[in-house]
Motif scaffolding. Structure first.
Motif, PDB file in Angstrom:
ATOM      1  N   MET A 102       0.461  -0.955  -0.149  1.00  0.00           N
ATOM      2  CA  MET A 102       0.177   0.114   0.138  1.00  0.00           C
ATOM      3  C   MET A 102       0.674   0.844   0.255  1.00  0.00           C
ATOM      4  O   MET A 102       0.410   2.092  -0.449  1.00  0.00           O
ATOM      5  N   HIS A 103       1.833   1.283   0.331  1.00  0.00           N
ATOM      6  CA  HIS A 103       2.691   2.488   0.395  1.00  0.00           C
ATOM      7  C   HIS A 103       3.009   3.026  -1.168  1.00  0.00           C
ATOM      8  O   HIS A 103       2.504   4.676  -1.121  1.00  0.00           O
ATOM      9  N   ALA A 104       2.566   2.731  -2.057  1.00  0.00           N
ATOM     10  CA  ALA A 104       2.189   3.258  -3.461  1.00  0.00           C
ATOM     11  C   ALA A 104       1.016   4.246  -3.131  1.00  0.00           C
ATOM     12  O   ALA A 104       0.683   5.731  -4.247  1.00  0.00           O
ATOM     13  N   SER A 105      -0.188   4.221  -2.294  1.00  0.00           N
ATOM     14  CA  SER A 105      -1.421   5.060  -2.589  1.00  0.00           C
ATOM     15  C   SER A 105      -1.190   5.506  -1.174  1.00  0.00           C
ATOM     16  O   SER A 105      -1.889   6.812  -0.799  1.00  0.00           O
ATOM     17  N   ILE A 106       0.238   5.815  -0.556  1.00  0.00           N
ATOM     18  CA  ILE A 106      -0.048   6.975   0.716  1.00  0.00           C
ATOM     19  C   ILE A 106       0.724   8.280   0.676  1.00  0.00           C
ATOM     20  O   ILE A 106       2.665   7.346  -0.552  1.00  0.00           O
ATOM     21  N   THR A 107       0.618   9.463   0.669  1.00  0.00           N
ATOM     22  CA  THR A 107       1.610  10.595   0.684  1.00  0.00           C
ATOM     23  C   THR A 107       1.531  11.083   1.946  1.00  0.00           C
ATOM     24  O   THR A 107       0.545  11.657   2.934  1.00  0.00           O
ATOM     25  N   PRO A 108       3.188  10.947   2.753  1.00  0.00           N
ATOM     26  CA  PRO A 108       2.903  11.693   4.125  1.00  0.00           C
ATOM     27  C   PRO A 108       2.780  12.986   3.506  1.00  0.00           C
ATOM     28  O   PRO A 108       3.191  13.578   3.185  1.00  0.00           O
TER      29      PRO A 108
ATOM     30  N   ALA B 132      11.923   6.761   3.357  1.00  0.00           N
ATOM     31  CA  ALA B 132      12.241   6.589   2.270  1.00  0.00           C
ATOM     32  C   ALA B 132      11.424   5.582   1.581  1.00  0.00           C
ATOM     33  O   ALA B 132      11.585   6.176   0.024  1.00  0.00           O
ATOM     34  N   TRP B 133      10.575   5.050   1.370  1.00  0.00           N
ATOM     35  CA  TRP B 133       9.610   4.607   0.747  1.00  0.00           C
ATOM     36  C   TRP B 133       8.569   4.865   0.172  1.00  0.00           C
ATOM     37  O   TRP B 133       7.540   4.492  -1.082  1.00  0.00           O
ATOM     38  N   ALA B 134       8.223   6.225   0.660  1.00  0.00           N
ATOM     39  CA  ALA B 134       7.464   7.160  -0.607  1.00  0.00           C
ATOM     40  C   ALA B 134       8.102   7.757  -1.559  1.00  0.00           C
ATOM     41  O   ALA B 134       8.858   8.574  -1.556  1.00  0.00           O
ATOM     42  N   ARG B 135       6.972   7.555  -2.215  1.00  0.00           N
ATOM     43  CA  ARG B 135       7.093   8.312  -3.665  1.00  0.00           C
ATOM     44  C   ARG B 135       7.075  10.017  -3.697  1.00  0.00           C
ATOM     45  O   ARG B 135       8.390  10.791  -4.189  1.00  0.00           O
ATOM     46  N   ASP B 136       6.058  10.566  -2.441  1.00  0.00           N
ATOM     47  CA  ASP B 136       5.606  12.043  -2.772  1.00  0.00           C
ATOM     48  C   ASP B 136       5.459  12.030  -1.270  1.00  0.00           C
ATOM     49  O   ASP B 136       5.193  11.728  -0.854  1.00  0.00           O
ATOM     50  N   ILE B 137       6.476  13.050  -0.890  1.00  0.00           N
ATOM     51  CA  ILE B 137       6.234  13.825   0.776  1.00  0.00           C
ATOM     52  C   ILE B 137       6.113  15.508   0.276  1.00  0.00           C
ATOM     53  O   ILE B 137       7.200  16.065   0.354  1.00  0.00           O
TER      54      ILE B 137
ATOM     55  N   ILE C 184      -0.494  10.613   5.249  1.00  0.00           N
ATOM     56  CA  ILE C 184      -0.726   9.960   6.665  1.00  0.00           C
ATOM     57  C   ILE C 184      -0.191  11.729   6.999  1.00  0.00           C
ATOM     58  O   ILE C 184       0.598  11.723   6.349  1.00  0.00           O
ATOM     59  N   ALA C 185      -0.773  11.753   8.169  1.00  0.00           N
ATOM     60  CA  ALA C 185      -0.488  12.746   8.964  1.00  0.00           C
ATOM     61  C   ALA C 185       0.644  13.345   9.295  1.00  0.00           C
ATOM     62  O   ALA C 185      -0.189  12.117  10.865  1.00  0.00           O
ATOM     63  N   LEU C 186       1.615  14.280   9.605  1.00  0.00           N
ATOM     64  CA  LEU C 186       3.257  13.866  10.725  1.00  0.00           C
ATOM     65  C   LEU C 186       2.721  15.103  11.294  1.00  0.00           C
ATOM     66  O   LEU C 186       3.817  15.629   9.790  1.00  0.00           O
TER      67      LEU C 186
ATOM     68  N   GLN D 275       6.402  -1.617   7.686  1.00  0.00           N
ATOM     69  CA  GLN D 275       6.104  -2.894   7.605  1.00  0.00           C
ATOM     70  C   GLN D 275       4.483  -3.174   6.789  1.00  0.00           C
ATOM     71  O   GLN D 275       4.233  -3.700   6.471  1.00  0.00           O
ATOM     72  N   GLU D 276       3.870  -2.841   8.415  1.00  0.00           N
ATOM     73  CA  GLU D 276       2.404  -2.534   8.442  1.00  0.00           C
ATOM     74  C   GLU D 276       1.917  -1.529   7.223  1.00  0.00           C
ATOM     75  O   GLU D 276       0.860  -1.611   6.675  1.00  0.00           O
ATOM     76  N   LEU D 277       2.658  -0.917   6.652  1.00  0.00           N
ATOM     77  CA  LEU D 277       1.668  -0.020   5.430  1.00  0.00           C
ATOM     78  C   LEU D 277       2.092  -0.662   4.436  1.00  0.00           C
ATOM     79  O   LEU D 277       1.056   0.224   3.521  1.00  0.00           O
ATOM     80  N   ARG D 278       2.850  -1.363   4.632  1.00  0.00           N
ATOM     81  CA  ARG D 278       3.171  -2.146   3.224  1.00  0.00           C
ATOM     82  C   ARG D 278       2.072  -2.495   2.944  1.00  0.00           C
ATOM     83  O   ARG D 278       2.203  -2.894   1.772  1.00  0.00           O
ATOM     84  N   SER D 279       1.982  -3.855   3.475  1.00  0.00           N
ATOM     85  CA  SER D 279       0.722  -4.518   3.394  1.00  0.00           C
ATOM     86  C   SER D 279      -0.280  -4.567   3.773  1.00  0.00           C
ATOM     87  O   SER D 279      -0.910  -5.588   3.445  1.00  0.00           O
TER      88      SER D 279
END
Length: 262
Positions: free
Chosen positions: A1-7, A26-31, A81-83, A95-99
Motif C-alpha cells: 500500500m506504500h504507493a497509495s500513501i502520501t506523507p 524513504a518508501w514514499a514516492r511523494d512527501i 498520513i499526517a505527521l 512494514q504494516e503500511l506496506r501490506s
C-alpha cells in the motif's frame, strides 16, 4: 500500500527532528512538507530528500495549516498520513503500511504513540492514539483549544505498529510553545459551558487540582517513576504545562474585567 500513501508534514524550525522522520519515509514516492517560514536548517534538510515537495504558508492556526496541507498541495494518492516533524514511524509500522489492505468501509486509522525523551522510550505517556492515516477527501481538521482534531467521514480502525514521538528541540522552545498552547486552552475553557466539558477538562478548569493530579498520575499511575530520569523529566514537563494553564486561569480571575463581571 506504500504507493497509495502520501506523507504530509508540518514544520517550523524542526531541524533537530526532521531528518529522523524523513529517513523512515524513504518508501514514499511523494512527501508534502508545509513550512511556516522556518529560520533554521529545516528547509536545507528537506532539500536533501528528492521525494519532498516544500510549500510555505504563514501559520494562523493548526487546523487551517493542516487543511491546506492535505487539500491544496496537489496530493494525488488515495491515502494521506499526517505527521508532525517529530513523529518517527517505527519499523514495524512501516512494514504494516506496506501490506495494509483496508476494507472499503474504513476511511481512517488511529496510531498509538511511544513517547521518547532524547531517544529514551518511556513505558507510558498521556499521549492518546491519534487518527493519522486517512483517505484523501474524507477528512478535515477543526481547531480544538490549543491544538487540532481531525474529523473523518467513515469508519476508523487501529494500526498495530506505533509512532515514536521524539522531540529533540531545546527545552526553551518547548516552554515557549506550552505557554502559547495553554493561553489558547485557557481561552477555550473560559468560554465553554461546564456541562459541555469532559471530566478531564472540568478538572483543568478547577485551577488547583490538575497540576498535582498530573504529577501523581504520570509518576505512579502510569509508572514513569520506573523510567528513571527520563520518566521524571516527562512527568515534570506535563505538570509544568498544567501549572501554566492554572496560572492563566487564575490570571483571568484576578483581572479587573473578571472582577467587574462577578
Amino acid at each position: 500500500m506504500h504507493a497509495s500513501i502520501t506523507p504530509v508534514i508540518l514544520t517550523l524550525n524542526e531541524a533537530p527532528n526532521l531528518a529522523r522522520t524523513l529517513d523512515r519515509l524513504a518508501w514514499a514516492r511523494d512527501i508534502v512538507l508545509v513550512d511556516s517560514f522556518s529560520t533554521d536548517a529545516t528547509l536545507e534538510i528537506a532539500s536533501r530528500y528528492a521525494s519532498v515537495r516544500v510549500f510555505q504558508r504563514e501559520f494562523d492556526n493548526h487546523a487551517n495549516q493542516w487543511n491546506y496541507a492535505i487539500s491544496h498541495t496537489g496530493v494525488k494518492t488515495d491515502w494521506v498520513i499526517a505527521l508532525d516533524a517529530d513523529y518517527v514511524l517505527s519499523k514495524d509500522l512501516v512494514q504494516e503500511l506496506r501490506s495494509l489492505t483496508p476494507s472499503v468501509n474504513v476511511t481512517g486509522f488511529r496510531a498509538r504513540f511511544v513517547y521518547c525523551v532524547d531517544g529514551h522510550p518511556l513505558r507510558a505517556s498521556v499521549y492518546t492514539p491519534v487518527a493519522v492515516l486517512f483517505r484523501r477527501g474524507r477528512a478535515a481538521y477543526v481547531q480544538d483549544g490549543h491544538t487540532q482534531r481531525v474529523k473523518i467521514d467513515g469508519e476508523l480502525a487501529d494500526l498495530s505498529g506505533v509512532i515514536l514521538h521524539d522531540d529533540r528541540k531545546p527545552l526553551s522552545r518547548w516552554v515557549e510553545s506550552q505557554d502559547r498552547y495553554m493561553r489558547l486552552e485557557a481561552e477555550e475553557l473560559l468560554s465553554a459551558r461546564w456541562a459541555s466539558l469532559s471530566w478531564t477538562r472540568r478538572i483543568r478548569k478547577m485551577r488547583f487540582i490538575a497540576p498535582f493530579a498530573m504529577l501523581f498520575y504520570c509518576l505512579f499511575v502510569r509508572g514513569l517513576v520506573l523510567d528513571g530520569r527520563a520518566g521524571i523529566f516527562y512527568s515534570f514537563q506535563r505538570t509544568f504545562a498544567e501549572l501554566l494553564l492554572s496560572l492563566r486561569l487564575l490570571q483571568h480571575d484576578l483581572s479587573p474585567e473578571s472582577r467587574a463581571s462577578d
